[in-house]
Design a protein around this motif. Structure first.
Motif, PDB file in Angstrom:
ATOM      1  N   TRP A   1      13.555  -0.532 -11.997  1.00 34.93           N
ATOM      2  CA  TRP A   1      13.588  -1.839 -11.335  1.00 34.93           C
ATOM      3  C   TRP A   1      13.624  -1.761  -9.811  1.00 34.93           C
ATOM      4  O   TRP A   1      13.386  -2.764  -9.127  1.00 34.93           O
ATOM      5  CB  TRP A   1      14.820  -2.633 -11.811  1.00 34.93           C
ATOM      6  N   GLU A   2      13.896  -0.599  -9.244  1.00 36.77           N
ATOM      7  CA  GLU A   2      14.089  -0.511  -7.798  1.00 36.77           C
ATOM      8  C   GLU A   2      12.823  -0.847  -6.993  1.00 36.77           C
ATOM      9  O   GLU A   2      12.868  -1.653  -6.060  1.00 36.77           O
ATOM     10  CB  GLU A   2      14.597   0.872  -7.402  1.00 36.77           C
ATOM     11  N   VAL A   3      11.696  -0.232  -7.313  1.00 39.61           N
ATOM     12  CA  VAL A   3      10.486  -0.476  -6.526  1.00 39.61           C
ATOM     13  C   VAL A   3      10.012  -1.920  -6.651  1.00 39.61           C
ATOM     14  O   VAL A   3       9.745  -2.578  -5.629  1.00 39.61           O
ATOM     15  CB  VAL A   3       9.372   0.521  -6.883  1.00 39.61           C
TER      16      VAL A   3
ATOM     17  N   VAL B   1       9.769  -7.386  -4.004  1.00 38.62           N
ATOM     18  CA  VAL B   1      10.173  -8.793  -4.048  1.00 38.62           C
ATOM     19  C   VAL B   1      11.078  -9.136  -2.863  1.00 38.62           C
ATOM     20  O   VAL B   1      10.972 -10.209  -2.259  1.00 38.62           O
ATOM     21  CB  VAL B   1      10.878  -9.113  -5.386  1.00 38.62           C
ATOM     22  N   LYS B   2      11.962  -8.222  -2.508  1.00 43.05           N
ATOM     23  CA  LYS B   2      12.890  -8.442  -1.391  1.00 43.05           C
ATOM     24  C   LYS B   2      12.132  -8.702  -0.095  1.00 43.05           C
ATOM     25  O   LYS B   2      12.420  -9.684   0.623  1.00 43.05           O
ATOM     26  CB  LYS B   2      13.810  -7.230  -1.259  1.00 43.05           C
ATOM     27  N   TYR B   3      11.161  -7.832   0.215  1.00 41.21           N
ATOM     28  CA  TYR B   3      10.435  -7.995   1.466  1.00 41.21           C
ATOM     29  C   TYR B   3       9.403  -9.114   1.390  1.00 41.21           C
ATOM     30  O   TYR B   3       9.056  -9.708   2.421  1.00 41.21           O
ATOM     31  CB  TYR B   3       9.809  -6.657   1.878  1.00 41.21           C
ATOM     32  N   TYR B   4       8.950  -9.447   0.205  1.00 41.11           N
ATOM     33  CA  TYR B   4       8.130 -10.635   0.044  1.00 41.11           C
ATOM     34  C   TYR B   4       8.950 -11.868   0.410  1.00 41.11           C
ATOM     35  O   TYR B   4       8.477 -12.766   1.116  1.00 41.11           O
ATOM     36  CB  TYR B   4       7.628 -10.731  -1.401  1.00 41.11           C
ATOM     37  N   THR B   5      10.201 -11.906  -0.046  1.00 44.56           N
ATOM     38  CA  THR B   5      11.074 -13.043   0.225  1.00 44.56           C
ATOM     39  C   THR B   5      11.339 -13.203   1.721  1.00 44.56           C
ATOM     40  O   THR B   5      11.209 -14.303   2.277  1.00 44.56           O
ATOM     41  CB  THR B   5      12.408 -12.883  -0.531  1.00 44.56           C
ATOM     42  N   THR B   6      11.704 -12.121   2.399  1.00 40.65           N
ATOM     43  CA  THR B   6      12.029 -12.224   3.826  1.00 40.65           C
ATOM     44  C   THR B   6      10.799 -12.580   4.654  1.00 40.65           C
ATOM     45  O   THR B   6      10.889 -13.406   5.585  1.00 40.65           O
ATOM     46  CB  THR B   6      12.650 -10.921   4.353  1.00 40.65           C
ATOM     47  N   THR B   7       9.656 -11.992   4.349  1.00 48.32           N
ATOM     48  CA  THR B   7       8.458 -12.288   5.145  1.00 48.32           C
ATOM     49  C   THR B   7       7.896 -13.666   4.825  1.00 48.32           C
ATOM     50  O   THR B   7       7.293 -14.304   5.689  1.00 48.32           O
ATOM     51  CB  THR B   7       7.382 -11.203   4.949  1.00 48.32           C
TER      52      THR B   7
ATOM     53  N   LYS C   1       0.838  -1.205   0.000  1.00 49.51           N
ATOM     54  CA  LYS C   1       0.000   0.000   0.000  1.00 49.51           C
ATOM     55  C   LYS C   1       0.876   1.258   0.000  1.00 49.51           C
ATOM     56  O   LYS C   1       0.576   2.236  -0.707  1.00 49.51           O
ATOM     57  CB  LYS C   1      -0.910  -0.008   1.231  1.00 49.51           C
ATOM     58  N   ALA C   2       1.969   1.230   0.762  1.00 48.88           N
ATOM     59  CA  ALA C   2       2.858   2.393   0.843  1.00 48.88           C
ATOM     60  C   ALA C   2       3.461   2.710  -0.518  1.00 48.88           C
ATOM     61  O   ALA C   2       3.533   3.879  -0.923  1.00 48.88           O
ATOM     62  CB  ALA C   2       3.954   2.142   1.871  1.00 48.88           C
ATOM     63  N   PHE C   3       3.916   1.690  -1.247  1.00 47.64           N
ATOM     64  CA  PHE C   3       4.481   1.939  -2.570  1.00 47.64           C
ATOM     65  C   PHE C   3       3.424   2.454  -3.538  1.00 47.64           C
ATOM     66  O   PHE C   3       3.730   3.284  -4.404  1.00 47.64           O
ATOM     67  CB  PHE C   3       5.144   0.671  -3.109  1.00 47.64           C
ATOM     68  N   ALA C   4       2.195   1.993  -3.391  1.00 45.11           N
ATOM     69  CA  ALA C   4       1.119   2.492  -4.255  1.00 45.11           C
ATOM     70  C   ALA C   4       0.853   3.973  -3.987  1.00 45.11           C
ATOM     71  O   ALA C   4       0.647   4.761  -4.924  1.00 45.11           O
ATOM     72  CB  ALA C   4      -0.145   1.672  -4.028  1.00 45.11           C
ATOM     73  N   ILE C   5       0.873   4.372  -2.719  1.00 40.37           N
ATOM     74  CA  ILE C   5       0.674   5.782  -2.370  1.00 40.37           C
ATOM     75  C   ILE C   5       1.819   6.625  -2.912  1.00 40.37           C
ATOM     76  O   ILE C   5       1.598   7.715  -3.464  1.00 40.37           O
ATOM     77  CB  ILE C   5       0.553   5.935  -0.844  1.00 40.37           C
ATOM     78  N   ALA C   6       3.045   6.151  -2.744  1.00 39.36           N
ATOM     79  CA  ALA C   6       4.198   6.895  -3.240  1.00 39.36           C
ATOM     80  C   ALA C   6       4.118   7.106  -4.741  1.00 39.36           C
ATOM     81  O   ALA C   6       4.425   8.196  -5.244  1.00 39.36           O
ATOM     82  CB  ALA C   6       5.484   6.150  -2.881  1.00 39.36           C
ATOM     83  N   GLU C   7       3.681   6.089  -5.472  1.00 39.98           N
ATOM     84  CA  GLU C   7       3.544   6.233  -6.922  1.00 39.98           C
ATOM     85  C   GLU C   7       2.441   7.224  -7.277  1.00 39.98           C
ATOM     86  O   GLU C   7       2.612   8.077  -8.150  1.00 39.98           O
ATOM     87  CB  GLU C   7       3.240   4.874  -7.542  1.00 39.98           C
ATOM     88  N   GLN C   8       1.324   7.128  -6.578  1.00 35.45           N
ATOM     89  CA  GLN C   8       0.199   8.029  -6.853  1.00 35.45           C
ATOM     90  C   GLN C   8       0.564   9.481  -6.584  1.00 35.45           C
ATOM     91  O   GLN C   8       0.184  10.381  -7.338  1.00 35.45           O
ATOM     92  CB  GLN C   8      -1.000   7.612  -5.994  1.00 35.45           C
ATOM     93  N   LYS C   9       1.317   9.721  -5.515  1.00 37.99           N
ATOM     94  CA  LYS C   9       1.644  11.083  -5.109  1.00 37.99           C
ATOM     95  C   LYS C   9       2.997  11.561  -5.648  1.00 37.99           C
ATOM     96  O   LYS C   9       3.422  12.669  -5.335  1.00 37.99           O
ATOM     97  CB  LYS C   9       1.630  11.181  -3.580  1.00 37.99           C
ATOM     98  N   ASP C  10       3.671  10.720  -6.439  1.00 40.72           N
ATOM     99  CA  ASP C  10       4.966  11.072  -7.011  1.00 40.72           C
ATOM    100  C   ASP C  10       5.981  11.403  -5.921  1.00 40.72           C
ATOM    101  O   ASP C  10       6.662  12.427  -5.951  1.00 40.72           O
ATOM    102  CB  ASP C  10       4.819  12.250  -7.980  1.00 40.72           C
ATOM    103  N   LEU C  11       6.066  10.497  -4.932  1.00 33.27           N
ATOM    104  CA  LEU C  11       6.997  10.647  -3.817  1.00 33.27           C
ATOM    105  C   LEU C  11       8.098   9.594  -3.911  1.00 33.27           C
ATOM    106  O   LEU C  11       7.887   8.509  -4.453  1.00 33.27           O
ATOM    107  CB  LEU C  11       6.264  10.500  -2.483  1.00 33.27           C
ATOM    108  N   LEU C  12       9.262   9.915  -3.350  1.00 32.38           N
ATOM    109  CA  LEU C  12      10.389   9.002  -3.381  1.00 32.38           C
ATOM    110  C   LEU C  12      10.446   8.228  -2.064  1.00 32.38           C
ATOM    111  O   LEU C  12      10.633   8.817  -0.999  1.00 32.38           O
ATOM    112  CB  LEU C  12      11.693   9.765  -3.593  1.00 32.38           C
ATOM    113  N   PHE C  13      10.297   6.915  -2.161  1.00 32.29           N
ATOM    114  CA  PHE C  13      10.302   6.020  -1.005  1.00 32.29           C
ATOM    115  C   PHE C  13      11.378   4.970  -1.245  1.00 32.29           C
ATOM    116  O   PHE C  13      11.300   4.197  -2.187  1.00 32.29           O
ATOM    117  CB  PHE C  13       8.914   5.385  -0.863  1.00 32.29           C
ATOM    118  N   TYR C  14      12.396   4.948  -0.371  1.00 31.00           N
ATOM    119  CA  TYR C  14      13.601   4.159  -0.643  1.00 31.00           C
ATOM    120  C   TYR C  14      14.155   3.615   0.659  1.00 31.00           C
ATOM    121  O   TYR C  14      14.090   4.280   1.702  1.00 31.00           O
ATOM    122  CB  TYR C  14      14.634   5.070  -1.302  1.00 31.00           C
TER     123      TYR C  14
END
Length: 459
Positions: free
Chosen positions: A439-441, A446-452, A165-178
């Motif tokens: 490719w970053e987002v 995928v990274k956090y999908y793997t760990t969780t 959800k956080a990445f979706a909000i960042a994309e919608q609002k054109d914010l940088l989340f890293y």
């Protein structure tokens, strides 16, 4: 990308304790050569929220032309805040290349709400308690504040759903989340990646098996160690895996990131590319004296008992059919003369690329190449000609074992703490460009999908 002006005349509430008040004054006292208010204005203003981990301070070990010299801190009163302020004060007062940070502090139980209300900055830095980090991130993004966050962003499958959800909000609002991936800046890992992309030397990555993975990443860490020359005091919650996260979702974040970054460089991945095969958690036990020394607190158990921390994790999975193994082990304290260590191997059809960091390497990471075919000439060309342009001074030595050692000038071995400035400069570059690489987002997801998924499998 949205930009925000910093509000003036921010009303700050100082920590009640004398120490916090002293440190606040210490960090804000004018220093010789310090920038004036007009000189310090820059495009990026940082707000630091609840800085409970020492990584929050390491970001400020260097200064950056694009970043305003005033840090706006919102946090509850307490030792974690005082430790953060003391660390930055130390950077301001060091003899060599001192920083010139000013600090504005708001303390109180409503520190998150006040950060949102004041909006004193346009980039929120967060490094602390991992169980609530994703909620802080969501609050910032929902209120148009960019996010630069220490790993791990989430520590369980429930948090992963919030992360999407956080990445979706960042994309919608054109914010940088890293997130802060410092290990990409370790020179031995960089060169391992570089050589893996030269077919004449490495060939192609093997598929591997569960018993013999194509890529392995292992690291050993220690609860008691020194940071910036001083013994590191761990907060008590660091040993509560409900808050800090278990051995499968914390340090493993770096290792899973490196697997993706090296095996599929600059390629966007999908969660469907991951198949978790097996995962397990194991404890590290701390006795009464060890817990007291590393936390400076009275242990929550009786003398003679131990605290078992589920800090050790191992996962085996495939990524696009390539078998990978990631493992993290924690000990209490490294033997004298040793340190945290890293081991890695990438197995290719023509060569194996191996990073070792043991006694033979003086506990510094060193890259070795084991050729499986007669391609010594190709290796020499790759290292001494092709890569010399990007990494001047690197060399190649053939050992009696038949392996080749990649020689690296000491100037490249800047250490873990310096990597925070390097990854921050990367974030600032993306901030100015207004976007992350394509490719970053997807690969963070995928990274956090793997760990969780590993955490879920271990349950």
């Amino acid at each position: 990308m949205s930009k925000y002006k910093m509000r003036k005349n921010i009303v700050t509430r100082m920590a009640a304790s004398i120490i916090a008040a002293f440190l606040f004054q210490f960090c804000n006292s004018p220093k010789e050569g310090q920038m004036t208010e007009d000189q310090s204005k820059a495009a990026i203003q940082i707000v630091s929220l609840d800085p409970g981990h020492f990584h929050a301070g390491l970001i400020h070990k260097s200064m950056y032309p694009e970043v305003d010299s005033t840090i706006h801190v919102y946090a509850p009163e307490g030792e974690e805040l005082r430790d953060y302020l003391k660390r930055i004060a130390g950077y301001n007062e060091r003899a060599e290349d001192p920083t010139a940070w000013n600090i504005e502090i708001y303390t109180g139980d409503d520190f998150l709400q006040e950060m949102i209300r004041q909006k004193a900055g346009n980039v929120m830095v967060v490094a602390g308690k991992n169980d609530r980090k994703i909620d802080y991130i969501l609050a910032a993004l929902e209120n148009d504040i960019n996010v630069y966050a220490d790993k791990p962003l989430v520590i369980n499958p429930e948090g992963f759903q919030k992360l999407k959800k956080a990445f979706a909000i960042a994309e919608q609002k054109d914010l940088l989340f890293y997130d802060i991936m410092t290990e990409r800046f370790e020179i031995s890992t960089i060169l391992q990646r570089e050589l893996s992309m030269i077919p004449e030397v490495f060939g192609t990555i093997e598929k591997g098996t569960l018993e013999n993975p194509a890529i392995t990443k292992e690291s050993v860490h220690h609860f008691f160690k020194y940071v910036s020359g001083a013994p590191l005091i761990r907060p008590e919650w660091f040993f509560d895996t409900e808050i800090e996260g278990s051995g499968l979702v914390d340090v493993t974040t770096h290792l899973v990131d490196l697997v993706q970054w090296e095996v599929f460089p600059e390629k966007a991945l999908d969660t469907a590319d991951v198949e978790m095969l097996e995962a397990e958690l194991l404890p590290t036990s701390l006795n009464y004296e060890q817990y007291e020394l590393v936390t400076r607190k009275k242990p929550p158990f009786e003398n003679g008992e131990t605290l078992d921390v589920m800090a050790n994790g191992e996962m085996n999975y495939t990524l696009k059919g390539v078998h990978a193994k990631v493992s993290v082990k924690w000990a209490y304290q490294a033997p004298e003369g040793t340190a945290d260590t890293h081991y890695s191997i990438m197995r290719g059809s023509k060569a194996n690329l191996i990073i070792r960091q043991g006694a033979n390497e003086s506990y510094k990471p060193v890259l070795y190449v084991k050729l499986l075919e007669d391609q010594a000439e190709a290796l020499e060309k790759a290292v001494l000609t092709d890569l010399q342009g990007k990494y001047p001074g690197i060399g190649l030595t053939k050992l009696e074992t038949g392996e080749y050692k990649i020689e690296v000038p000491s100037s490249y071995s800047v250490g873990h703490e310096a990597h925070f400035a390097q990854v921050t400069e990367n974030y600032l570059k993306y901030f100015k460009a207004g976007e992350l690489p394509d490719w970053e987002v997807p690969n963070m997801i995928v990274k956090y999908y793997t760990t969780t998924q590993a955490f879920a499998a271990a349950q």
